[in-house]
Write a protein that holds these residues in place. Structure first.
Motif, short mmCIF file in Angstrom:
data_model
loop_
_atom_site.label_atom_id
_atom_site.label_comp_id
_atom_site.label_asym_id
_atom_site.label_seq_id
_atom_site.Cartn_x
_atom_site.Cartn_y
_atom_site.Cartn_z
N ASP A 248 7.92 -44.54 81.38
CA ASP A 248 7.79 -43.88 82.67
C ASP A 248 8.23 -42.42 82.60
O ASP A 248 7.52 -41.52 83.05
N ALA A 249 9.42 -42.19 82.05
CA ALA A 249 10.00 -40.84 82.07
C ALA A 249 9.31 -39.90 81.08
O ALA A 249 9.10 -38.72 81.37
N GLN A 250 8.94 -40.41 79.92
CA GLN A 250 8.31 -39.59 78.89
C GLN A 250 6.88 -40.06 78.65
O GLN A 250 6.44 -40.19 77.51
N ALA A 251 6.17 -40.26 79.73
CA ALA A 251 4.84 -40.89 79.66
C ALA A 251 3.87 -40.11 78.78
O ALA A 251 3.14 -40.71 77.98
N GLU A 252 3.83 -38.82 78.92
CA GLU A 252 2.85 -38.04 78.15
C GLU A 252 3.13 -38.12 76.66
O GLU A 252 2.20 -38.21 75.85
N ARG A 273 -1.95 -49.67 84.66
CA ARG A 273 -1.66 -50.05 86.05
C ARG A 273 -0.37 -49.43 86.57
O ARG A 273 -0.13 -49.40 87.76
N ARG A 274 0.46 -48.93 85.69
CA ARG A 274 1.82 -48.53 86.04
C ARG A 274 1.83 -47.45 87.13
O ARG A 274 1.29 -46.37 86.96
N GLU A 275 2.48 -47.77 88.24
CA GLU A 275 2.53 -46.86 89.38
C GLU A 275 3.48 -45.69 89.12
O GLU A 275 3.26 -44.59 89.62
N THR A 276 4.53 -45.92 88.34
CA THR A 276 5.55 -44.91 88.12
C THR A 276 5.33 -44.10 86.84
O THR A 276 6.24 -43.40 86.38
N LEU A 277 4.15 -44.18 86.28
CA LEU A 277 3.84 -43.43 85.06
C LEU A 277 3.89 -41.93 85.37
O LEU A 277 3.17 -41.43 86.23
N ASN A 278 4.75 -41.22 84.66
CA ASN A 278 5.00 -39.81 84.96
C ASN A 278 4.13 -38.93 84.06
O ASN A 278 4.62 -38.24 83.17
N PRO A 365 -3.23 -41.44 94.04
CA PRO A 365 -2.41 -40.91 92.93
C PRO A 365 -1.21 -41.82 92.63
O PRO A 365 -0.71 -42.52 93.51
N ARG A 366 -0.79 -41.82 91.40
CA ARG A 366 0.41 -42.56 91.03
C ARG A 366 1.63 -41.93 91.69
O ARG A 366 1.70 -40.71 91.86
N LYS A 367 2.60 -42.75 92.00
CA LYS A 367 3.82 -42.23 92.61
C LYS A 367 4.66 -41.44 91.61
O LYS A 367 5.38 -40.52 91.98
N GLY A 368 4.57 -41.82 90.35
CA GLY A 368 5.41 -41.17 89.35
C GLY A 368 6.88 -41.47 89.58
O GLY A 368 7.23 -42.45 90.23
#
Length: 521
Positions: A248-252, A273-278, A365-368
């Motif tokens: 999530d935090a280091q998604a890229e 599917r991950r909603e919190t993907l940053n 959009p994802r919430k991140g």
């Protein structure tokens, strides 16, 4: 993998990102297993292929978990000689009274590790073509594992001199035996997953826990996606949660890692599917295409556009293409060829038309992740007491009590009206630069703080001091903090501050620049 009912399950190849990466392959194999292990005890599922990765990295000892006491008043040369024989799996021990060299039963027991002396069973370990014959002692093994106890002393025990174990890597089996015989945990990055599998299969819980701890310690954005799939396979919820925190935090970084292409389809879907993907959606899109290309190779398909779309299947629609910036879509996804002409036209209309067409793609959009801000000052000064720069460094040290990801710093701006600043920010640990960035930010003349971001969030380990630094160029008269605190509670994270020797412009705990740490937790 074969479950207890005999149904075929998919086997994920063990893998950990290392300097030398080996591509993983998934295979199915027959239900034929170790016939001597059938007993009243239920064995964990059997996996028929484990690939060991090679690395130049030295093995990491975990002897601090089970510290080994040195024998007192012993012949050191003789002891070292027996240990060397032990490692080489020699069949004989020349001294008739070797027992007298070791004062404890644990040390005498350890002599039997990988030793043919008094061995009453042998294991042929590893897949065909890569087997190793290892000696064992039934009593010692039964004391260390309930599975071995059932295998050798249970109601359905079979009296066999040689037992074949094709689903466990020899190095992993030896690591497990070393723990059972010697009370020593010897883990290495290239075999820890295979060792975890062996520990799970033979129900050696303390070794399994040590493997999970090792994986959590070495977890990074480069291997988080692969470890996510393995943690689900091994049913390790704590490790799964840690993997999601990193992803999530280091998604890229995680999506761009080479290991992302080695995950299975189910893990791919869960990440998409991950909603919190940053991460920017264009990065998610490109990562999915890279995975599809490698998946075509695994399935022995030509990596054409049609085949990439085929292996992605419905997972393609989990990519939130309509949420991309228009430039990213026009220059990237629209020209990739992976979308049909109708899909491309509909998405363009979705961007521009008042009446938007219905899309199969998720358009929300994802919430991140919501960044948290740790503010270390109770007040700030302005006008009469401005802060000056002239290219000098403002720096502060900090430590946290929980693992977090530093995304950037909040900085003060001009106290004489609006102004633009150029900021070079750095994050270091013991002099080693972990993250840095050179960017600009606009100050509106207020006493607010203004965020300056790193390119990627930086993982921060607990109970270790890090150094945050900034060199500013711009209007040299700015706000600055006062009444600084040495400890700040920010949500569930406690942050401690102390002065840094790198600071050459007056910033310290009590006052100065870098009023905020911006982080994900």
């Amino acid at each position: 993998m074969v479950d207890e009912k005999g149904k075929n399950m998919k086997c994920l190849t063990f893998f950990l990102m290392l300097p030398e990466t080996v591509k993983n392959r998934s295979k199915k194999s027959s239900k034929k297993g170790n016939s001597s292990s059938s007993s009243s005890s239920k064995l964990p599922p059997v996996c028929y292929e484990i690939i060991t990765l090679k690395t130049k990295k030295k093995k990491k000892m975990a002897a601090d978990i089970f510290p080994r006491k040195k024998p007192a008043n012993t012949n050191t040369t003789a002891v070292q000689q027996y240990h060397q024989q032990n490692l080489n799996n020699n069949n004989t021990i020349p001294a008739p009274n070797w027992q007298g060299l070791y004062p404890t039963i644990r040390e005498r027991n350890a002599v039997m590790f990988n030793n043919d002396l008094m061995a009453d069973v042998h294991f042929v370990v590893g897949p065909p073509g890569g087997t190793q014959r290892l000696p064992g002692h039934k009593y010692v093994l039964a004391v260390g594992s309930s599975v071995f106890h059932a295998m050798f002393y249970g109601e359905l025990a079979e009296d066999k001199d040689e037992i074949r174990i094709p689903d466990v890597e020899p190095a992993a089996f030896l690591a497990m035996l070393k723990y059972i015989y010697c009370d020593e945990i010897d883990l290495a990055a290239d075999t820890v997953l295979a060792t975890l599998y062996a520990a799970k299969k033979y129900i050696v819980p303390h070794l399994a826990r040590a493997c999970v701890n090792f994986l959590e310690t070495s977890l990074s954005a480069k291997n988080a996606c692969v470890l996510l799939s393995q943690s689900c396979l091994f049913e390790e919820p704590d490790l799964t949660q840690r993997c999601w925190e990193v992803i999530d935090a280091q998604a890229e970084l995680a999506l761009k890692s080479e290991g992302f292409c080695d995950i299975d389809f189910q893990t791919l879907e869960s990440i998409l599917r991950r909603e919190t993907l940053n991460a920017k959606e264009i990065v998610v899109f490109e990562a999915a295409l890279n995975w599809a290309e490698v998946e075509c190779q695994r399935q022995e398909l030509t990596a054409t556009i049609e085949n990439k779309r085929k292996v992605l299947g419905k997972a393609l629609y989990l990519i939130r293409i309509p949420t991309m910036a228009l430039d990213d879509f026009a220059n990237g996804a629209a020209q990739s060829g992976i979308l049909t002409l109708n899909e491309t036209n509909d998405i363009f209309l979705w961007y521009t038309a008042a009446k938007k067409p219905e899309l199969q793609f998720v358009s929300k959009p994802r919430k991140g992740l919501v960044p948290q801000r740790c503010h270390r000052f109770q007040s700030c000064a302005y006008r009469s007491n401005q802060w000056r720069y002239r290219g000098r460094c403002d720096s502060i040290q900090f430590a946290v009590d929980k693992r977090v990801f530093i995304a950037g710093f909040g900085l003060y701006g001009s106290s004489c009206g609006s102004a633009e600043y150029s900021a070079k920010i750095e994050l270091k640990r013991q002099g080693v630069i972990l993250g840095q960035n050179l960017s600009k930010y606009f100050s509106d003349g207020s006493s607010n703080t203004f965020p300056v971001w790193f390119e990627y969030p930086v993982q921060i380990e607990p109970d270790t001091f890090y150094t945050a630094s900034v060199i500013l160029d711009g209007n040299e008269l700015s706000y600055f903090g006062q009444e600084g605190m040495t400890e700040v509670q920010c949500g569930k994270v406690t942050v401690q501050f102390q002065c840094s020797s790198d600071s050459t412009n007056g910033t310290g705990v009590q006052g100065g620049q870098i009023p905020e740490l911006i982080f994900y937790a």
